[in-house]
Design a protein around this motif. Structure first.
Motif, mmCIF file in Angstrom:
data_model
loop_
_atom_site.group_PDB
_atom_site.id
_atom_site.type_symbol
_atom_site.label_atom_id
_atom_site.label_comp_id
_atom_site.label_asym_id
_atom_site.label_seq_id
_atom_site.Cartn_x
_atom_site.Cartn_y
_atom_site.Cartn_z
ATOM 1 N N GLY A 12 -46.610 -10.670 -55.252
ATOM 2 C CA GLY A 12 -45.646 -11.231 -53.940
ATOM 3 C C GLY A 12 -45.288 -10.122 -52.931
ATOM 4 O O GLY A 12 -44.471 -10.291 -52.073
ATOM 5 N N THR A 44 -42.374 -11.958 -51.474
ATOM 6 C CA THR A 44 -41.196 -11.838 -52.304
ATOM 7 C C THR A 44 -40.443 -10.366 -51.875
ATOM 8 O O THR A 44 -39.420 -10.256 -51.818
ATOM 9 N N ALA A 45 -41.330 -9.653 -51.339
ATOM 10 C CA ALA A 45 -40.793 -8.609 -50.790
ATOM 11 C C ALA A 45 -41.910 -7.810 -49.642
ATOM 12 O O ALA A 45 -43.158 -7.970 -50.051
ATOM 13 N N ARG A 75 -35.317 -14.367 -46.770
ATOM 14 C CA ARG A 75 -34.627 -14.314 -48.255
ATOM 15 C C ARG A 75 -35.622 -13.347 -49.078
ATOM 16 O O ARG A 75 -36.185 -13.755 -50.128
ATOM 17 N N ILE A 76 -36.216 -12.273 -48.364
ATOM 18 C CA ILE A 76 -37.181 -11.568 -49.306
ATOM 19 C C ILE A 76 -36.613 -9.929 -49.298
ATOM 20 O O ILE A 76 -35.944 -9.681 -48.269
#
Length: 104
Positions: A12, A44-45, A75-76
């Motif tokens: 992610g 995720t990032a 929100r990553i």
């Protein structure tokens, strides 16, 4: 050196490898690359690698900060890494080094 952004993804995490000077001529390309990565479903990032960036102007700093703000809204995680010493010094002088280089 011609400006370009290479995209890589492991799980992610999207890594944007930036090459060339970041100035007014490339602001839109940098913004689109960062915000596009941040808005990708399932991410995720985002890691922005500045290891091959010899120059960063104030507008480019603003884009890096806008990327962090967008990542927070999604929100990553978001991190700027491998900036050369003189770019790190500028980021520190304007008060954003810790915010941008702290993986969140």
């Amino acid at each position: 050196m011609v400006f370009r952004i290479l995209h890589g993804q492991t799980g992610g995490v999207v890594r944007l490898m930036v090459f060339g000077e970041i100035d007014l001529a490339v602001h839109d390309q940098l913004r689109d690359g960062i915000l596009g990565a941040v808005g990708t479903p399932g991410i995720t990032a985002v890691v922005v690698d500045l290891g091959a960036v010899p120059m960063l102007d104030s507008g480019g700093i603003g884009i890096l900060v806008a990327g962090r703000t967008a990542a927070q809204k999604h929100r990553i995680g978001y991190e700027v890494c491998r900036a050369r010493w003189h770019i790190r010094n500028v980021l520190d002088a304007v008060g954003v080094l810790d915010v941008l280089t702290d993986a969140s």
